[in-house]
Design an enzyme around this catalytic site. Sequence first.
Site, mmCIF file in Angstrom:
data_model
loop_
_atom_site.group_PDB
_atom_site.id
_atom_site.type_symbol
_atom_site.label_atom_id
_atom_site.label_comp_id
_atom_site.label_asym_id
_atom_site.label_seq_id
_atom_site.Cartn_x
_atom_site.Cartn_y
_atom_site.Cartn_z
ATOM 1 N N CYS A 128 13.559 10.558 6.784
ATOM 2 C CA CYS A 128 13.559 10.090 8.168
ATOM 3 C C CYS A 128 14.952 10.137 8.773
ATOM 4 C CB CYS A 128 12.981 8.684 8.247
ATOM 5 S SG CYS A 128 13.577 7.629 6.943
ATOM 6 N N GLU A 136 10.627 15.295 15.789
ATOM 7 C CA GLU A 136 10.869 15.222 14.357
ATOM 8 C C GLU A 136 9.958 16.214 13.633
ATOM 9 O OE1 GLU A 136 9.711 11.601 12.276
ATOM 10 O OE2 GLU A 136 11.499 11.783 11.043
ATOM 11 N N LYS A 196 0.841 -1.203 0.000
ATOM 12 C CA LYS A 196 0.000 0.000 0.000
ATOM 13 C C LYS A 196 0.875 1.251 0.000
ATOM 14 C CE LYS A 196 -1.883 2.530 3.285
ATOM 15 N NZ LYS A 196 -1.858 3.886 2.707
#
Lengths: 303, 491
Positions: free
Chosen positions: B305, B402, B197
């Site tokens: 990331c 983050e 997905k």
Amino acid sequence: MPETIIIPDFSLSPRIDQVGIEERADRITKRSIKKESKVSLLKLGLSMIDLTTLEGKDSEGKVKQLCYKAKHLLDSYPSLPTVAAVCVYPSMVKTAKQSLGSSGVKVASVATAFPSGQTSLDIKLEDVRFAVEQGADEVDMVLSRGKFLAGDYNYVFDEIAAVKEVCGEARLKVILETGELVTFDKVRRASDIAMYAGADFIKTSTGKVSPAANLPVTLVMLLAIRDFYYKTGRMVGMKPAGGISKAKLALHYLMMLNEILGGDWMNNHWFRFGASSLANDLLMQLMKEKTGIYQGKDYFPID
Amino acid sequence: MATKRDNTLKLKFDSARKLSPAPESRSSATIRPRYDLFINGKFEPSSGKKYFDTINPATGEKLSEAAEANAADVDKAVKAARNAYEKCWKKMPAKERGKYVFRIARMVQERAREFAIVETMDGGKPIRESRDFDIPTAANHFFYYAGWADKLEYAFPNRTAKSLGVAGQIIPWNFPLLMASWKIAPALATGNTVVLKPAETTPLTAMLLAEVIQEADLPPGVVNIITGGGSTGAALVNHPDINKIAFTGSTEVGKIIQRAIAGTSKKITLELGGKAPNIIFDDAPIDQAVEGVVNGIFFNQGHVCCAGSRLYVQESVMNDVVRKLRDRIETLIVGDPMDKNTDIGAINSKQQLDKINKYIKIGLGEGYDMYQSSCVLPDRGFFLRPTIFTNVAQSSRIAQEEIFGPVLTIQSFRTDEEAIEKANNNPYGLSAGVWTDKGSKIFNMTAKLRAGVVWANTFNKFDPASPFGGYKESGYGREGGLHGLQPYVTF
């Protein structure tokens, strides 16, 4: 009040990471220069050329022809700039000076036992004096690579300072001959020595040693100029020389200059190309932009 | 006196940013008005007949729409994958499996330009990056794992590696095709079948990959690609016939997934968030370090990331580093992602832009010095100037959480121990960077930094042969390299 410039310890010049320099230089080649940007940079490039002939077989006739070309790059293309200077041996300075007259094109002369610099300081200074007396506006001296590589930085510094004094009004370009210095650390250190000793320009190569100029080594020198400017407030010019014959490569150099030193350096007072065949490729590209078609090389006179 | 002048000198970079447009041509790729689910080798609408829009974040305009898979569609896809696994893929000789993966690799390479254009239009990243990084690296992953398919006995000597079955894979929006390749390539090479997905905001290159897979004649059902949002992902995670979950995305969702599969036999790898420290020592090659910092935080608009979002600078070179960083930021071209000269493209979505702006507001509220490039932003689409905060406190939210955008925080340090302590003092541990001219210092630092990847004198370097993954809240399991095979096999 003249400000004091503190001379640093050159053995502590900043270290350079080769991989990082090469990646940064490579990234600049990814810039895609089109349309108006391209035309204006091609013209700027033309105006920055030191049209050069440095052969044992140079004749007065050849130098005169070169000077005519310097003033008339392509008469069929209106409003082109002239090149910045004609670069010759000291014995040809007078001829060049007379041929260029009041055109505004400067005469640059190599000196100091070009290209190796393997002679005494007295003879080098005499060489420079002769070139200046003959009318040279700019002097391209060679760095004493032997002394530099042996670690005798004081000698190298003093020699450049002495040459600068003899130059008087003439602007001094110091040729590092980066092809013989080999590492970027050494190129950086030699750049620092030359600038602190009074160079108005630092220049990569004589054109007699391979490799000559390339983008990574030019980047190292431009970064040195930037640091020097921030430390002292003095602008120093840059001249990559040798091996730059294609317009596309010249545009990469200009983009690098633009991104490292910015708009104040984007003129022929602070940047030069030492090249002989680059002019015609720039002209060819300019004609292509104007007419939409490439023309054969025989449509561009060689000198 | 020299010092005073030192601080007032300024270089002018306006001309470096003003280049004539150099747009990549849109017409070299086809984007269909609508994309259906790719199940059992065929494209078919979702059983709920629902579609969601995917937009171009550089303009805000709708690009296409993709089918929203519901639980019934997920079930159908998993069944197709199970069927293909039992009847065909599991039994196929490894050498033959490898050939299919090689074929996909070559076809991605052949259609690289098309992939790059679609990736940039759907995700907002600069065409320079999708062209030079995303697509070539994605193809490389397929090539790399294709080579392993028939050599698993050498990857795991004296053991017999067996495939797991059906892998459910959920990927993020920051590197859509690349993450699909990280997931699909090792799964296929080890003999598993896949239900993948893609992220809701960036489904298009995955659907293009589905076309490639169909053309490559991969047996139906070996790879199924279903689009949708969070509920589609949840249905996939919770499906009882899944043997392995691979997820890349936020730590928040990673925790939900982990909770959901607790008590089941599903294997899992999680590649989650990060807040990477990038440490510059005073003996570092400063200009190259600054370039590395720029690549570390402004690559892909900071939607990475492993982005180097916390910069630690030894105090004696702090002023130098900040000035050089500001100069470099001034030369970055922010704008149309399709322009070949663009360095920083569009923020992926309105939602993400709002989140980043929220953090910028927090930083300003906490009183830190902010510097942004003076560039002019396009008047539509989601854009943000490259931003740095200096004199930030370790305890500040902008240095702790983050942000996932082009926002860098800068702190100073005095000793090596302090740098290590501060660098490790964060819930994440995905990557880190060290800049110094001294080899022994590099080894000392890399041994003590708690991060899955530590780069020395470079940043954001990826290679299919190199494992990637995190410590702590950055997840677990490794992707890439020999290590990347392990999560897809049992012995």
